[in-house]
Design a protein around this motif. Sequence first.
Motif, PDB file in Angstrom:
ATOM      1  N   LYS A  39       0.835  -1.210   0.000  1.00  0.00           N
ATOM      2  CA  LYS A  39       0.000   0.000   0.000  1.00  0.00           C
ATOM      3  C   LYS A  39       0.867   1.256   0.000  1.00  0.00           C
ATOM      4  O   LYS A  39       0.544   2.249  -0.656  1.00  0.00           O
ATOM      5  N   VAL A  40       1.948   1.195   0.760  1.00  0.00           N
ATOM      6  CA  VAL A  40       2.840   2.355   0.817  1.00  0.00           C
ATOM      7  C   VAL A  40       3.518   2.582  -0.543  1.00  0.00           C
ATOM      8  O   VAL A  40       3.690   3.720  -0.983  1.00  0.00           O
ATOM      9  N   GLY A  56       1.036   4.163  -2.656  1.00  0.00           N
ATOM     10  CA  GLY A  56       0.981   5.552  -2.221  1.00  0.00           C
ATOM     11  C   GLY A  56       2.141   6.344  -2.804  1.00  0.00           C
ATOM     12  O   GLY A  56       1.956   7.443  -3.344  1.00  0.00           O
ATOM     13  N   GLY A 103      -2.915  11.150   0.977  1.00  0.00           N
ATOM     14  CA  GLY A 103      -2.622  10.011   1.839  1.00  0.00           C
ATOM     15  C   GLY A 103      -3.859   9.580   2.617  1.00  0.00           C
ATOM     16  O   GLY A 103      -4.163   8.386   2.726  1.00  0.00           O
ATOM     17  N   ALA A 135      -5.622   6.003   2.283  1.00  0.00           N
ATOM     18  CA  ALA A 135      -5.859   5.201   3.482  1.00  0.00           C
ATOM     19  C   ALA A 135      -7.320   4.768   3.559  1.00  0.00           C
ATOM     20  O   ALA A 135      -7.623   3.610   3.847  1.00  0.00           O
ATOM     21  N   MET A 195      -0.461   7.180   6.428  1.00  0.00           N
ATOM     22  CA  MET A 195      -0.505   7.550   5.007  1.00  0.00           C
ATOM     23  C   MET A 195      -0.492   9.067   4.836  1.00  0.00           C
ATOM     24  O   MET A 195       0.109   9.589   3.880  1.00  0.00           O
ATOM     25  N   TYR A 205       9.025   3.134   6.030  1.00  0.00           N
ATOM     26  CA  TYR A 205       7.959   3.575   5.128  1.00  0.00           C
ATOM     27  C   TYR A 205       8.220   4.978   4.578  1.00  0.00           C
ATOM     28  O   TYR A 205       7.850   5.279   3.447  1.00  0.00           O
TER      29      TYR A 205
END
Lengths: 431, 431
Positions: free
Chosen positions: B239-240, B243, B355, B359, B369, B403
């Motif tokens: 997910k990061v 992102g 972010g 999220a 996020m 992250y």
Amino acid sequence: MTRHKKKRLLKTSFEHVFILSYLLKWTVLAVPMSIAVGSLIAFFLWLLDKAIHFRFGHPWLLFLLPAAGVLIYGLYTYLGKNSDKGNNLIMDEIHEPGGGVPFRMAPLVLITTVITHLFGGSAGREGTAVQIGGSIAQFFAKKLKLSQEDVKTFLMTGIAAGFGAVFGTPITGAIFALEVLALGRIKHDALLPCFIASVVADITCAAWGIHHTHYAIRFAEEGKVFFGIFHLDIVLLLKVILGGVLFGLAGYIFAELSHTIKNYSNRFIRIKWLIPFIGGCIVIALTCIIGTQDYLSLGVSNPDPDAVSILSCFKAGGATDFSWFWKLLFTAVTLGMGFKGGEVTPLFFVGAALGNTIAAHTGAPADLMAGLGFIAVFASATNTPIACTFMGIELFGADNVLYYAVACFTAYYFSGHAGIYHAQRIAVSKV
Amino acid sequence: MTRHKKKRLLKTSFEHVFILSYLLKWTVLAVPMSIAVGSLIAFFLWLLDKAIHFRFGHPWLLFLLPAAGVLIYGLYTYLGKNSDKGNNLIMDEIHEPGGGVPFRMAPLVLITTVITHLFGGSAGREGTAVQIGGSIAQFFAKKLKLSQEDVKTFLMTGIAAGFGAVFGTPITGAIFALEVLALGRIKHDALLPCFIASVVADITCAAWGIHHTHYAIRFAEEGKVFFGIFHLDIVLLLKVILGGVLFGLAGYIFAELSHTIKNYSNRFIRIKWLIPFIGGCIVIALTCIIGTQDYLSLGVSNPDPDAVSILSCFKAGGATDFSWFWKLLFTAVTLGMGFKGGEVTPLFFVGAALGNTIAAHTGAPADLMAGLGFIAVFASATNTPIACTFMGIELFGADNVLYYAVACFTAYYFSGHAGIYHAQRIAVSKV
């Protein structure tokens, strides 16, 4: 093509497609290599741990160190090709591709490092990890028939993977690979490939069940106000600056002493297998003179609660005034006279011990100064201040990040232009 | 002189004396300049805070924005010399010294930024801070009759001082000054001078009683183990990465849109004072269309608890799906059409809002996020991934440092080669 034209071209011709395909390519290339490197590093760390603990139970093994030195010499002479150039060979291959890094470098350095530690030689791990990373990367690159430019990048990702996995510090691994190549510069050209490699190798190594030593700086001054206005302890800051200068000089002395011992022993000892033999004898003699085995091998921890180790340096009274010097001397002799391993863990020891001593004499917190010495002597000897600031963050947390930067940046300046890697180029002079 | 010769010369000729005198010189030079910059930044932040809160109490001020634009245009036309080139002028002067940075840049940008915010223009602070730093540094350099080479270094320290003080992030300030000059490279040539300047300016600013907004990421996964073997949440990592890609594209869109608005309005609007006038009208129109003043001015916080602000983005539900786009559009219009201020705080807003939205749609933690977007969109638009990783550490702590690096490094690649500063050179291409 002028810079301006290039910029325009890049801007207009589907740059995102190029970038995406570049990243996908490097992800596909780096992941299997990093899993291999991470696994091998896990095996290395496991074996190293066994060897170190075996020696703790059998201290007499030290007396076989001269013979172990001859064995290492023999292994490199008959099987090594140019493997004995170690980290410098990998760095040279990145700067100017030549004959490549031989695959045999990985098993050779792994075995000889374990032998060095088994018999009490004072050495580290990062050199071994970087060489494992570099030679595995070269092996993959050869099989995949990569172009010369790609081999360079791949070797850098190999360094990042090795370094990130061996210390459990993936960001530091990536930045170290970019910063170590040339003094005074970080080039971002392989930023993400190196980072991917470092993270994957670290995850792999951890997945094999390897745990890294946990160092803790409990000192935190958050929220305090000094002199009514400053949110920073100016007196402590001055102590840290003083520490930075001394850490820098310690790194400088280590680099100079290692080079000197290497050069002189090569010049004056004609029979080459005698070099590690004599080196082993000197280590034995030093151990007998100072009457402790604390400065042998890795020195991260010690079953004897009264012994000096990196962990003991984080507590007040955990090191003597000359601990840093003894570790420096033991390591310079061990590595300068033909044994194998890295320089970094001994540099951690030298720094932590020196920090402990500075703390004792200035009244600064022992754990903070030990942690700062840990990263700053390394920063100075390898000329990687930004990577080492990240290492402080990854190992000790961010509470004291300002002090990490003060110590590492100051130490960087005070190490001069030598450094422990002679293949490191000077990109930007320090003055 | 060849590199090798230089290395030897530096090694043999008392390098530590050179280095010590270099550091003492720069400490003596940088400290007074940084105290001046830090004080001026403190005044600026105090005044800005007053202006922003005054506007919260008097929302009708927005309708004077077009007139304020004409005023700013007038001030720059009749008093500005080449001040309106802003950050790019300072960067150009560092690359190729020309006529210097005019002293008037500091008061002009300070006043016009406050005017922009008083009447609701969507802008930031870092441009103002960097320009204050640069022009004060040039002023000192002129008085001290420094050499051309020293003026360059001094301008870099000025950037570091301004940036470090305005956000309360001294390490980021120093690294930003080194990283922003050329895409894909950090040169360490002014590492310690920049860091000294940044720290002193930050201490000074804090000593005047200025407090920086505290952002908190409460998410921490320390110690958890996933799938039995991984000490990292692989799903969250993916997910990061997603992102990071989107943050990078947002930075790219912002840079492109700002440049496009600037170019087109300059080409198609012949009467130059009409540009900011029309810009102000567009901002008013946009505000009326979407029916909220949330995207005006700085946007760090808002007295209305239901409003979208950077702080609200750190909570689930604190932003709508298009908040990031509105802030991006408002800022591109405001800055592209002649108002003053920085790009960075709006980029923080765009990132935090994006972010928050990511999220909400992926089930990732909102605070994490938002924090990642905060630093990564900035990293992408200014091409400073390493400085922004440090910013994450200095603002949010080190718990999620991995992250931060994933988001910033990924975003860096996906912003292409444009960036918001056209004076930024390309040192190392991204592919």
